[in-house]
Scaffold this active site. Structure first.
Site, PDB file in Angstrom:
ATOM      1  N   HIS A   1      13.036  18.055  36.791  1.00  0.00           N
ATOM      2  CA  HIS A   1      11.885  17.638  37.585  1.00  0.00           C
ATOM      3  C   HIS A   1      11.534  16.172  37.380  1.00  0.00           C
ATOM      4  CE1 HIS A   1      11.630  21.495  39.197  1.00  0.00           C
ATOM      5  NE2 HIS A   1      10.373  21.435  39.593  1.00  0.00           N
TER       6      HIS A   1
ATOM      7  N   ASP B   1      -0.141  19.943  34.613  1.00  0.00           N
ATOM      8  CA  ASP B   1      -0.755  20.627  35.760  1.00  0.00           C
ATOM      9  C   ASP B   1       0.175  21.692  36.333  1.00  0.00           C
ATOM     10  OD1 ASP B   1      -2.831  18.897  35.500  1.00  0.00           O
ATOM     11  OD2 ASP B   1      -2.281  17.640  37.202  1.00  0.00           O
TER      12      ASP B   1
ATOM     13  N   GLU C   1     -10.396  16.135  35.231  1.00  0.00           N
ATOM     14  CA  GLU C   1      -9.460  15.350  36.045  1.00  0.00           C
ATOM     15  C   GLU C   1     -10.229  14.782  37.235  1.00  0.00           C
ATOM     16  OE1 GLU C   1      -5.641  16.676  37.240  1.00  0.00           O
ATOM     17  OE2 GLU C   1      -4.966  17.181  35.211  1.00  0.00           O
TER      18      GLU C   1
HETATM   19  P1  FAD Z   1      14.146  16.883  33.072  1.00  0.00           P
HETATM   20  O1  FAD Z   1      13.866  16.171  34.335  1.00  0.00           O
HETATM   21  O2  FAD Z   1      15.194  17.898  33.074  1.00  0.00           O
HETATM   22  O3  FAD Z   1      14.423  15.814  31.912  1.00  0.00           O
HETATM   23  C1  FAD Z   1      13.572  14.717  31.711  1.00  0.00           C
HETATM   24  C2  FAD Z   1      14.094  13.843  30.565  1.00  0.00           C
HETATM   25  O4  FAD Z   1      13.972  14.547  29.345  1.00  0.00           O
HETATM   26  C3  FAD Z   1      15.573  13.483  30.696  1.00  0.00           C
HETATM   27  O5  FAD Z   1      15.788  12.205  30.155  1.00  0.00           O
HETATM   28  C4  FAD Z   1      16.252  14.524  29.857  1.00  0.00           C
HETATM   29  O6  FAD Z   1      17.520  14.114  29.371  1.00  0.00           O
HETATM   30  C5  FAD Z   1      15.249  14.729  28.738  1.00  0.00           C
HETATM   31  N1  FAD Z   1      15.275  16.087  28.212  1.00  0.00           N
HETATM   32  C6  FAD Z   1      15.207  17.242  28.897  1.00  0.00           C
HETATM   33  N2  FAD Z   1      15.254  18.281  28.051  1.00  0.00           N
HETATM   34  C7  FAD Z   1      15.340  17.761  26.807  1.00  0.00           C
HETATM   35  C8  FAD Z   1      15.431  18.313  25.508  1.00  0.00           C
HETATM   36  N3  FAD Z   1      15.453  19.644  25.297  1.00  0.00           N
HETATM   37  N4  FAD Z   1      15.507  17.470  24.461  1.00  0.00           N
HETATM   38  C9  FAD Z   1      15.504  16.130  24.636  1.00  0.00           C
HETATM   39  N5  FAD Z   1      15.445  15.548  25.838  1.00  0.00           N
HETATM   40  C10 FAD Z   1      15.351  16.353  26.910  1.00  0.00           C
HETATM   41  N6  FAD Z   1       4.013  15.592  33.738  1.00  0.00           N
HETATM   42  C11 FAD Z   1       2.868  15.639  33.061  1.00  0.00           C
HETATM   43  O7  FAD Z   1       2.775  15.119  31.952  1.00  0.00           O
HETATM   44  N7  FAD Z   1       1.774  16.279  33.582  1.00  0.00           N
HETATM   45  C12 FAD Z   1       1.804  16.936  34.766  1.00  0.00           C
HETATM   46  O8  FAD Z   1       0.818  17.498  35.184  1.00  0.00           O
HETATM   47  C13 FAD Z   1       3.021  16.923  35.490  1.00  0.00           C
HETATM   48  N8  FAD Z   1       3.126  17.590  36.652  1.00  0.00           N
HETATM   49  C14 FAD Z   1       4.308  17.581  37.320  1.00  0.00           C
HETATM   50  C15 FAD Z   1       4.412  18.316  38.503  1.00  0.00           C
HETATM   51  C16 FAD Z   1       5.590  18.334  39.205  1.00  0.00           C
HETATM   52  C17 FAD Z   1       5.689  19.123  40.487  1.00  0.00           C
HETATM   53  C18 FAD Z   1       6.694  17.564  38.744  1.00  0.00           C
HETATM   54  C19 FAD Z   1       7.967  17.515  39.519  1.00  0.00           C
HETATM   55  C20 FAD Z   1       6.605  16.837  37.562  1.00  0.00           C
HETATM   56  C21 FAD Z   1       5.409  16.844  36.834  1.00  0.00           C
HETATM   57  N9  FAD Z   1       5.281  16.151  35.636  1.00  0.00           N
HETATM   58  C22 FAD Z   1       4.105  16.203  34.937  1.00  0.00           C
HETATM   59  C23 FAD Z   1       6.379  15.319  35.107  1.00  0.00           C
HETATM   60  C24 FAD Z   1       7.224  16.101  34.111  1.00  0.00           C
HETATM   61  O9  FAD Z   1       6.491  16.385  32.948  1.00  0.00           O
HETATM   62  C25 FAD Z   1       8.447  15.299  33.689  1.00  0.00           C
HETATM   63  O10 FAD Z   1       9.181  14.869  34.783  1.00  0.00           O
HETATM   64  C26 FAD Z   1       9.334  16.146  32.778  1.00  0.00           C
HETATM   65  O11 FAD Z   1      10.341  15.347  32.206  1.00  0.00           O
HETATM   66  C27 FAD Z   1       9.961  17.258  33.577  1.00  0.00           C
HETATM   67  O12 FAD Z   1      10.500  18.216  32.727  1.00  0.00           O
HETATM   68  P2  FAD Z   1      11.949  18.766  33.024  1.00  0.00           P
HETATM   69  O13 FAD Z   1      12.135  19.925  32.146  1.00  0.00           O
HETATM   70  O14 FAD Z   1      12.152  18.981  34.464  1.00  0.00           O
HETATM   71  O15 FAD Z   1      12.783  17.506  32.508  1.00  0.00           O
END
Ligand code: FAD
Length: 539
Positions: free
Chosen positions: A94, A160, A276
């Site tokens: 994400h 969120d 918020e």
């Molecule tokens: P990914 O996109 O899969 O990875 C993100 C990064 O983290 C990459 O660099 C990856 O290599 C690294 N990574 C992933 N897993 C690990 C692991 N196990 N160990 C070490 N590194 C790792 N953020 C907020 O803070 N608050 C919010 O309210 C919020 N709302 C969101 C709502 C939506 C609809 C979306 C799309 C995003 C939102 N985000 C929010 C952002 C979100 O927290 C970050 O984009 C987060 O990185 C997404 O998590 P993911 O598991 O999809 O990570």
């Protein structure tokens, strides 16, 4: 196909692609444990794109680990293979700007659509007495919540949206309306298991291997892959009183937000649990997708509020309760609201189960999916703005650059810097209070926002607006920091961190990932094995 055979194929291709100076046989001897290395098109395709849908970068292979040992073996194989190859953990994918991509390397798939245990990863283990839960690094927060609720407990600090992985949010910060009170998610972790860039599995905490612990939290995946996190819990409330009030005056709005978030040290009855807010630049946004609150049958009309039609601001607060304070919750809310300076005719209240409140964005997701409006490009921009300059930002951006159309929700809320551990890798502005401003815009055909009719022109228009916002901040010397940062050059990264933090970040990289193979999609450190690929806008 057998995992070992697939690995051999993948490694041979890696040698051709990035010019590794080792023999395949040598690499095969390292093995990758019980996981599955896949070069299947659907796997590679899905690891090439993320929620942002703005850049497409293919890995050579996707690795499906079944344990932390598997993750360690794969990373060790990459570390030991001559100049190495890119390895990125992918949580739920994400990110916006390809942060979990691994050009020509291997993406480790840490999450799946359902609970980790269904994939054979360790199930959450709740220690009710000690009030913590141990979870797999790829576990989604929704599944963390479900498992802790079985014991009447829940994490304290949230995002969120709950369909994000624990490792993904802990690599950034993890923020929502509870952060003013409990700090971000990275301030609510007791212990981690991390696979470093050398392939070592290290348990770390404040007391044990603390350098790695602090480096990994907010560390953008640069120092290791989180395979287990121990997360702080509290008794789960049952219900939530959820209130929105409107302002036409920005300084009243921010004064009230800052007042409410300054109450973090007060007893629970004398503060809200969540604070918020969002900006309403055009009529469409008051009932925005980010949280379905106002009834669709009874939409709120800005024009009915007697304002002059300019920008409005919505403060959003909640009060948690259960049987023990159900009798007093009304009074507690009234006491807190009575000192605020909102438009008196604009109080909107609802009351829902705690889980429904936490999972509110998922409902909106389902609606958008049903209209094919979810899998579209998302040029999101998240900024931390110092409190002293938030009024300038309002003037220049909300009332200036954005015009009167926005194409998506704009969140705005303050946080207290003292809730962020300065030893972590996360970067925040240099003031006691700073705001998150989240411009969550989508490039859809019907999304509004200027820039013409088709989605690609809209995307360009929104990307250009983001550039103008950043330029405005530079020109006006507003020292914003990007949250979920995305920078193009080493100088920009160094500037993002500031001298001292950059030196520390760099030192940690050299120590924990000396070949710079981890999370290359963040584009912070040029890896030993080559340069970054060009990532043109694909849509
Ligand atoms: P990914 O996109 O899969 O990875 C993100 C990064 O983290 C990459 O660099 C990856 O290599 C690294 N990574 C992933 N897993 C690990 C692991 N196990 N160990 C070490 N590194 C790792 N953020 C907020 O803070 N608050 C919010 O309210 C919020 N709302 C969101 C709502 C939506 C609809 C979306 C799309 C995003 C939102 N985000 C929010 C952002 C979100 O927290 C970050 O984009 C987060 O990185 C997404 O998590 P993911 O598991 O999809 O990570």
């Amino acid at each position: 196909m057998a995992p070992r055979f697939l690995l051999a194929l993948a490694i041979c291709k890696l040698i051709v692609t990035v010019g590794l100076n080792v023999e395949p046989a040598e690499l095969l001897q390292l093995g990758v444990g019980g996981g599955l290395l896949s070069m299947d098109r659907p796997d590679v395709e899905s690891a090439s794109l993320d929620f942002g849908m703005m850049s497409r970068v293919e890995p050579l292979a996707v690795y499906h680990p079944s344990s932390a040992d598997d993750v360690a073996q794969l990373v060790r194989a990459a570390y030991c293979s001559g100049r190495g190859f890119a390895v990125s953990a992918r949580g739920h994918g994400h990110s916006i700007n390809g942060q979990a991509q691994a050009a020509g390397g291997v993406v480790i798939k840490m999450s799946s659509a359902g609970p980790a245990a269904a994939e054979g990863w360790p199930a959450p283990r709740v220690a009710a007495e000690e009030r913590y839960v141990d979870v797999w690094g790829g576990e989604l927060w929704i599944d963390v919540l479900r498992s802790t609720l079985e014991r009447g407990l829940a994490p304290k600090s949230w995002t969120d949206y709950l369909y994000l992985s624990v490792g993904g949010t802990l690599s950034n910060g993890g923020i929502s309306g509870q952060a003013f009170n409990h700090g971000p998610q990275i301030s609510n972790v007791y212990e981690l298991d991390v696979v470093t860039g050398k392939g070592d599995i290290v348990t770390c905490s404040e007391e044990k291997n603390s350098q790695l612990f602090h480096a990994v939290l907010g560390g953008l995946g640069q120092f290791g892959i989180i395979t287990r996190a121990r997360i702080a819990l509290e008794p789960a409330p049952q219900r939530v009183r959820w209130i929105r009030v409107l302002y036409s005056n920005f300084s009243s709005f921010t004064r009230d937000q800052e007042y409410l978030t300054s109450l973090h040290g007060e007893p629970a009855s004398k503060k809200f649990d969540y604070v918020e807010g969002f900006v309403i630049v055009d009529e469409g946004l008051i009932n925005n997708w980010r949280s379905s609150f106002f009834s669709p049958r009874n939409p709120v009309k800005i024009s009915s509020l007697g304002t002059d039609g300019s920008v409005l601001y919505c403060l959003e607060v909640t009060k948690n309760y259960d049987e023990s304070n159900a009798d007093t919750v009304d009074q507690e809310v009234e006491d807190l609201l009575k000192d605020l300076d909102f438009i008196q005719t604009s109080v909107f209240t609802t009351d829902i189960p705690y889980v429904d409140f936490l999972d509110r964005v998922h409902k909106a997701e389902s609606k958008l999916r049903s209209k094919n409006l979810w899998d579209v490009p998302h040029p999101w921009l998240n900024l931390f703005v110092p409190r002293s300059r938030i009024a300038d930002f309002d003037r220049g951006v909300f009332k200036g650059i954005l015009g009167n159309k926005t194409s998506g929700p704009i969140l705005i809320y303050p946080m207290n810097k003292n809730k962020w551990d300065q030893r972590s890798s996360a970067v925040t502005p240099d003031e006691d209070v700073f705001y998150l401003v989240a411009l969550l815009r989508s490039a859809t055909v019907s999304g509004g926002g200027g820039g013409g009719g088709d989605a690609s022109r809209r995307l360009e228009h929104l990307v250009d607006q983001n550039r103008r916002i950043l330029k405005f901040c530079r020109d006006e010397a507003i020292d914003v920091k990007q949250y979920l940062p995305h920078h193009a050059t080493r100088e920009e990264w160094a500037d993002h961190f500031g001298d001292e933090r950059w030196a520390r970040f760099h030192r940690n990289k050299m120590e924990f990932d000396p070949k710079r193979i981890l999370s290359t999609g963040q584009r912070i450190f040029k890896p030993d094995f080559g340069s970054y690929p060009n990532t043109a806008l694909s849509l």
